[in-house]
Scaffold this motif. Structure first.
Motif, PDB file in Angstrom:
ATOM      1  N   LYS A 114      -6.866   3.522   2.976  1.00 21.53           N
ATOM      2  CA  LYS A 114      -6.493   4.383   4.099  1.00 21.53           C
ATOM      3  C   LYS A 114      -5.228   5.180   3.797  1.00 21.53           C
ATOM      4  O   LYS A 114      -5.146   6.386   4.068  1.00 21.53           O
ATOM      5  CB  LYS A 114      -6.290   3.538   5.348  1.00 21.53           C
TER       6      LYS A 114
ATOM      7  N   ARG B  23      -5.758   7.990   1.336  1.00 19.49           N
ATOM      8  CA  ARG B  23      -6.364   9.134   2.023  1.00 19.49           C
ATOM      9  C   ARG B  23      -5.302   9.940   2.781  1.00 19.49           C
ATOM     10  O   ARG B  23      -5.330  11.171   2.775  1.00 19.49           O
ATOM     11  CB  ARG B  23      -7.454   8.662   2.984  1.00 19.49           C
ATOM     12  N   ARG B  24      -4.369   9.260   3.442  1.00 15.89           N
ATOM     13  CA  ARG B  24      -3.293   9.952   4.156  1.00 15.89           C
ATOM     14  C   ARG B  24      -2.468  10.814   3.202  1.00 15.89           C
ATOM     15  O   ARG B  24      -1.984  11.882   3.581  1.00 15.89           O
ATOM     16  CB  ARG B  24      -2.374   8.943   4.839  1.00 15.89           C
TER      17      ARG B  24
ATOM     18  N   GLU C 226       0.786  -1.231   0.000  1.00  9.24           N
ATOM     19  CA  GLU C 226       0.000   0.000   0.000  1.00  9.24           C
ATOM     20  C   GLU C 226       0.817   1.279   0.000  1.00  9.24           C
ATOM     21  O   GLU C 226       0.414   2.287  -0.598  1.00  9.24           O
ATOM     22  CB  GLU C 226      -0.999  -0.001   1.169  1.00  9.24           C
TER      23      GLU C 226
END
Length: 478
Positions: A127, A130-131, A84
């Motif tokens: 996630k 988004r960060r 990721e």
């Protein structure tokens, strides 16, 4: 139009099955090729032996690879859990629309081991994206043959093409707006500052000179335009000289658009042009729109922007039509007339040979209008507009219905709740101009707005929640 370039970056994580990741990389590539979309796929073959994204030290090479290829969008299929952080850093560096998806996992093996944990990895990547403040689209975790994968992939590609065309948009503005049309006032500086949209203005005198220059010189382009008019239309109401002038205007506008790098044209179509060259531009506008250079009337810059967005949503496979929203149907309470003087694409006509006539509204009755009804069926109606620094795009679906004869280019349509539509249109920020297309591109345009800061989707039918449910495939699970 250039093909959309898709960066294909399948990803895996070392703790899960390498063999299954390779298998699914190939299956996914084969599947998206079967979808038959006219796109160019830029993969990772040659970056490493696997053509997969998983090594952190290869991040810079992958970024350079995609930048050098000038990709327009990125697809990160998770072939197992995925990596990721590398996905997020590459997505951030490239700065293009991102698609996130992975094939649904099989049951655990007999010994209890799991090969991929794809769904888990997708959630993790979401996630991290988004960060990194990376906007992304995702398709519900599903089997590779599931209809929702094809739906979601095609919708994303359409949205990415809208973003591509919108981000490189230059409009040829031919003269000022007609003095009576305050409704088409736009803020050129704001469009440039907010969206990067450029306007290239020229005068009607410049267009006249270009038209007369084309007319005096034999060329393949002019001959082709004349042949098209004579073959596709009933031109018995006009003269050979009129056809020459109309064809010359069409060729001149296309030449200027090409020379200036303009994707669309907004023209002051009445009435000074008729005084200068003796014709209406309606048919020339119609032919160019059929050729994927949409031309809108009354110097409606926002209408030209809408046209580019709507045709891009189909990967430029269908023509738009630029219409006035005019009167309600005499019998159907949800019926409405979409009309303009004679500018709808010839390819949409109901008649085999629609009529080329003199204009029916103006006293001089200059020739050049292409009249007749166009086909019905399912349509999307849209309108990009704004005021006071806020911009939105109106979206609604309609279907063609029978209605009484009228002059000009026209089609009668039915919507779900006309009073609701009318309220939204009148209270704004919209006007009486709209862009139609014979395709359902509402979810595409809705998704494209995710990647266009400052633009809000404003659907009337279907609703926001209905669009989101369709995108995640809720209707397919029933």
């Amino acid at each position: 139009m250039e093909k959309l370039k898709l960066g294909f970056a399948p990803t895996r994580r070392f703790t899960f099955s390498k063999e299954d990741a390779l298998k699914y990389k190939n299956l996914i590539r084969e599947k998206i090729e079967i979808f038959g979309m006219d796109i160019e796929i830029v993969d990772l073959e040659g970056i490493n032996d696997e053509g997969l994204l998983f090594e952190r030290h290869e991040e810079a090479a992958i970024i350079k690879h995609f930048r050098d290829a000038e990709v327009d969008a990125l697809f990160f299929p998770h072939c197992n859990f995925g990596t990721e952080d590398v996905v997020a850093r590459i997505a951030k560096a490239i700065g293009k629309p991102v698609l996130l998806w992975g094939p649904r996992d099989e049951a655990p093996l007999a010994d209890g081991m799991r090969l991929r944990d794809t769904q888990c990895g997708i959630i993790a990547t979401g996630k991290v994206l988004r960060r990194f403040n990376v906007k992304f689209t995702y398709i519900t975790n599903c089997a590779i043959d599931a209809p929702i994968f094809e739906r979601g992939f095609k919708n994303f590609i359409g949205a990415a093409n809208v973003v591509k065309q919108f981000s490189n948009l230059r409009i040829l503005q031919i003269s000022t707006r007609p003095s009576d049309f305050w409704s088409v006032i736009c803020n050129e500086g704001e469009l440039l500052e907010t969206f990067g949209i450029q306007i290239h203005p020229i005068t009607l005198d410049e267009l006249t000179k270009a038209t007369l220059k084309v007319e005096k010189k034999d060329s393949p382009e002019l001959a082709k335009a004349i042949s098209y008019i004579k073959k596709e239309l009933d031109w018995s109401a006009v003269t050979e000289k009129d056809i020459l002038r109309i064809a010359s205007l069409k060729v001149a506008m296309k030449q200027i658009a090409t020379e200036t790098g303009s994707s669309a044209i907004a023209i002051q179509c009445w009435s000074t042009l008729q005084d200068l060259i003796g014709i209406m531009p309606c048919l020339a506008n119609a032919i160019l729109t059929d050729e994927q250079i949409p031309v809108v009337c009354e110097t409606d810059i926002h209408g030209a922007i809408t046209s580019i967005m709507v045709q891009a949503a189909t990967l430029n496979t269908a023509p738009t039509f630029f219409a006035d929203i005019t009167i309600r149907h005499p019998e159907n309470p949800n019926g409405e007339l979409l009309f303009h003087c004679g500018n709808f694409p010839v390819s949409l006509s109901v008649e085999d040979k629609p009529q080329l006539k003199k204009h029916f509204l103006f006293d001089d009755h200059a020739p050049g209008t292409h009249e007749g009804e166009i086909k019905g069926g399912e349509m999307t109606l849209a309108r990009f507009d704004g005021d006071h620094g806020e911009y939105s795009i109106f979206l609604g679906k309609a279907k063609g219905i029978d209605g009484p004869f009228t002059r000009g280019s026209y089609v009668w349509v039915e919507v779900n709740d006309w009073p609701l539509w009318e309220e939204k249109l009148v209270k704004g920020p919209y006007i009486h101009h709209s862009v139609g297309i014979h395709a359902n591109v509402i979810p595409v345009l809705f998704e494209a707005c995710e990647y266009i800061p400052g633009l809000t989707p404003d659907p009337v039918d279907p609703t926001v929640e209905e669009i989101k449910a369709w995108l995640r495939g809720s209707d397919l699970n029933k």
